[in-house]
Design an enzyme around this catalytic site. Structure first.
Site, PDB file in Angstrom:
ATOM      1  CG  ASP A 474      -5.201  14.448  -9.482  1.00 47.72           C
ATOM      2  OD1 ASP A 474      -5.491  14.874  -8.959  1.00 47.72           O
ATOM      3  OD2 ASP A 474      -5.082  15.774 -10.534  1.00 47.72           O
ATOM      4  CG  ASP A 544      -0.201  19.746  -7.143  1.00 49.49           C
ATOM      5  OD1 ASP A 544       0.063  18.911  -7.305  1.00 49.49           O
ATOM      6  OD2 ASP A 544      -1.800  20.373  -7.380  1.00 49.49           O
TER       7      ASP A 544
HETATM    8  C1  DGJ Z   1      -3.400  18.082  -9.652  1.00 52.08           C
HETATM    9  C2  DGJ Z   1      -1.845  17.176  -9.557  1.00 52.08           C
HETATM   10  O1  DGJ Z   1      -1.555  16.989  -8.052  1.00 52.08           O
HETATM   11  C3  DGJ Z   1      -1.099  17.620 -10.217  1.00 52.08           C
HETATM   12  O2  DGJ Z   1      -0.030  16.667 -10.111  1.00 52.08           O
HETATM   13  C4  DGJ Z   1      -1.301  17.324 -11.577  1.00 52.08           C
HETATM   14  O3  DGJ Z   1      -1.546  15.949 -11.640  1.00 52.08           O
HETATM   15  C5  DGJ Z   1      -2.491  18.027 -11.608  1.00 52.08           C
HETATM   16  N1  DGJ Z   1      -3.625  17.787 -11.642  1.00 52.08           N
HETATM   17  C6  DGJ Z   1      -2.847  17.811 -13.357  1.00 52.08           C
HETATM   18  O4  DGJ Z   1      -4.275  18.893 -13.840  1.00 52.08           O
END
Ligand code: DGJ
Length: 726
Positions: A474, A544
């Protein structure tokens, strides 16, 4: 031969022999000597067919204001009287900026050379491609420019990148050197993918205009806002018909893509890095990222199909490139930071019961991270939360028959972390200025070797500590105060690109040390969805936003350039956490199975009926996933344009088809709607899983009925068709 040279006319004809031609020519520069012009890029033309074109643009009338605005320079520089956007601004040691590039020669080499330190398309056999290297030079600064054009014949793709070498004895500063520059005759729409967090890659197509239209990221990441992809289309180009020219940059950092239409009937298009002022000392060289270039005479779908094949098979790498991807269960939206071993194992157990193959532990397993305030950089398991550590957890998950996967955010550091306390200068920052935090975190300075080594060691030691088969990588914020403590003042303009070079080194090291691990990239969802990152990690968390209706737009837009096999897509809980909408489990499943399928919710809290429907969904996904990952994807109806979205997958032989039709919102007494298929055998009968039959000719010319009568908003129909064997 894909690259043909005519010595008499000094013309280079690059062609795959069936779908495109590009014609380059070395001819007189208005300032004397020879330079390189790009006469043409489009549908195939015969050798020598364009000899009549007056590429230097010497007209008798209007010579006053046209100046150098007609020549189709293949790599235009600034400051020399061509008032259009330049591919390169090269400032000499005397501070002047007016390089004039003279053609000095060429070389044709088999295959495709790798680009030092950068991701790029590759070949597995030299016969797959041929590369033309054109050499040019500015006689004053002795800047040498090599334009690398590769024809990847069977994939019907052209790539371009540029190598800049300081052959002189004094400094040259390069400003935003472009990866490619092409000119088209006429006016074009520009299609690009814009967005924001949780609404990535909306399709926007803007009518032609005079002046410059520029898409820029100065974020240190390709970004949610402007993807490094554009397509130029004719006015009447559709998904199925007409001409379009797609450019997709293999790069994950700050970038620019622009098109300029002038009053003489030409459109200049270019793209490459942005925020880059690079000091090239004598003897040094700079390699630009690579541009993937696709011309399609078969509409946007034709262009996308070519990009999909290329990116899936010759940009993505590693053992997972061709393997079917596991059905996963991720705990993020199920628990956020609130979990312990028992909770996780409960979710994994339910995952095993429904047939999932991978359990992913997301954020919150390390340091003292019980919210997003702290601990990034301290990649040590939190034993209070997970007694026995990752090994115990991974072993237990493995015993259930699932792979174990883990989340990291390795490029970041929390001010509240042991790492930051020990190395406050390891983050990007500018002395005597505030260090702006986003999500209470700072960005590690990946341009530094010591920081790169730290990240390599920290991630590697966790990966070696347990049986971890998957990593979600991430990256949750963009640059601000992007200075590096190690670079001298005059090199601070290099930070954005040096960060990327450092990150690519780290990814190269880690992915080659752990070749069996499936890596998925992520950046607050799809904030770094580009061909560069896909070179190291063959899939990306698309957004997301997990709402099934919103995902129709996001996945549709993403598919303009990127293959379905690269898109992570999960079924999440309702009401949806991002938009509050309630959609059926069927619809959520149907949308998610048009990507790398998974669940992201607390499976332990679902009623038995839903668990049993999930079992059916997973069994179905396993049946169709080879088709969705490797088959040809065709967009049939756009959610941006109407009530429906529809798309189709078909295998090479058109034996198996999967069609998804999605109703965004219901309406009474609706018009009959038929979705006409594209890639279908018009001479055969097809049968679906319920035994219903259609003839291919009817599917092609009449279509599948999208009958949503009395079905609610957000409804879906999926047809899985197989050709009947005689
Ligand atoms: C952002 C990501 O896009 C989410 O799927 C998740 O992993 C969060 N970060 C976790 O902090």
């Amino acid at each position: 031969m894909p690259v043909r040279y005519n010595e008499e006319t000094r013309t280079f004809h690059l062609t795959d022999g069936s779908r495109f031609s590009m014609v380059l020519r070395a001819a007189e520069d208005p300032a004397g000597g020879l330079t390189l012009y790009q006469d043409y890029w489009g549908a195939p033309v015969a050798d020598g067919a364009l000899a009549y074109l007056n590429h230097t643009g010497s007209r008798e009338l209007a010579s006053f204001d046209q100046a150098l605005q007609l020549p189709l320079f293949a790599y235009p520089t600034s400051g020399r009287g061509d008032y259009r956007p330049a591919a390169l601004r090269a400032v000499g040691a005397d501070g002047t900026d007016c390089a004039i590039l003279h053609y000095t020669g060429y070389e044709i080499v088999p295959g495709k050379p790798a680009l030092k330190g950068l991701p790029a398309a590759y070949v597995e056999d030299e016969k797959e491609a041929e590369t033309l290297i054109i050499r040019m030079q500015d006689d004053k600064t002795m800047l040498q420019v090599e334009l690398l054009y590769t024809v990847m014949t069977d994939l019907h793709v052209l790539t371009q990148s540029v190598r800049l070498i300081n052959g002189g004895d004094s400094l040259i500063t390069l400003h935003d050197p472009a990866s490619c520059c092409v000119s088209l005759r006429g006016e074009y729409d520009m299609l690009h993918l814009h967005g924001a967090w949780a609404k990535e890659r909306s399709v926007e197509r803007a009518a032609p205009m005079h002046g410059v239209r520029e898409i820029v990221s100065c974020r240190g990441a390709s970004g949610h806002q402007h993807n490094p992809f554009v397509a130029m289309t004719e006015k009447d180009t559709t998904e199925f018909h007409g001409n379009c020219w797609g450019l997709c940059l293999v790069y994950s950092g700050s970038h620019r893509m622009l098109a300029e239409q002038n009053d003489y009937g030409y459109t200049r298009i270019m793209g490459g890095v942005s925020q880059c002022a690079w000091r090239l000392e004598p003897g040094e060289e700079f390699q630009t990222p690579e541009m993937l270039m696709v011309y399609s005479g078969e509409g946007l779908n034709g262009m996308s199909d070519t990009f999909h094949r290329l990116i899936r098979t010759r940009v993505c790498r590693g053992v997972w490139r061709d393997k079917v991807r596991p059905v996963l269960v991720n705990n993020w939206e199920g628990t956020y930071f609130n979990f312990d071993t028992e909770k996780l194992l409960g979710i994994a157990r339910k995952g095993a019961e429904i047939g999932a193959e991978l359990f992913v532990l997301d954020d919150g397993w390390f340091g003292k991270r019980n919210n997003d305030d702290c601990s990034l950089g301290d990649w040590v398991v939190n034993e209070e939360k997970l007694p026995g550590g990752l090994k115990l957890l991974a072993d237990k998950v493995n015993e259930m028959g699932l792979m174990f996967g883990l989340w990291f955010e390795p490029e970041m550091v929390s001010p509240d972390s042991d790492l930051y306390r020990a190395h406050p200068d390891w983050c990007l920052h500018v002395a005597d200025r505030p260090r702006s935090q986003r999500r209470r975190q700072l960005i590690l300075d990946m341009s530094r070797r010591d920081v790169q080594d730290y990240v390599i060691n920290a991630v590697s030691s966790v990966l070696s500590s347990a049986n971890i088969g998957y990593v979600k990588w991430d990256m949750n914020r963009n640059f601000a105060e992007a200075g590096s403590a190690l670079l001298p003042p005059e090199q601070q303009g290099e930070v954005h690109h040096r960060y990327m070079l450092g990150l690519y080194r780290v990814l190269e090291e880690i992915t080659s040390s752990f070749p069996e691990v499936l890596f998925e990239s992520c950046s607050g969802g799809g904030g770094r969805f580009d061909a560069g990152i896909l070179h190291y990690m063959p899939q990306t968390w698309t957004s997301d936003d997990t709402d099934a209706v919103e995902r129709l737009f996001i996945q549709y837009g993403t598919s303009m350039a990127y293959p379905v096999a690269s898109m992570g897509a999960h079924v999440s809980a309702v009401p949806n956490h991002q938009v509050g909408r309630i959609t059926s489990l069927e619809m959520r499943g149907h949308v998610a199975m048009s990507g790398n399928f998974g669940y992201e919710l607390d499976l332990t809290r679902l009623p038995e009926e839903e668990i049993s429907l999930m079992k059916e969904q997973v069994a179905f996904v396993k049946k169709i996933r080879t088709l969705t990952q490797k088959g040809r994807f065709t967009r049939l109806a756009s959610p941006f344009e109407g009530r429906f979205a529809a798309w189709q997958f078909s295998d090479e032989t058109q034996d198996e088809l999967l069609v998804g039709v999605f109703q965004r919102y219901a309406t009474a007494n609706a018009a009959d709607t038929f979705i006409r298929l594209r890639d279908v055998d018009e001479t055969s009968w097809y049968q679906d899983d319920q035994g219903r039959r259609w003839h291919g000719s009817a599917l092609r010319h009449v279509g599948l009925e999208a009958n949503f009568e009395r079905m609610p908003d957000a409804a879906s129909l999926v047809f899985h068709l197989k050709k009947e064997k005689l």
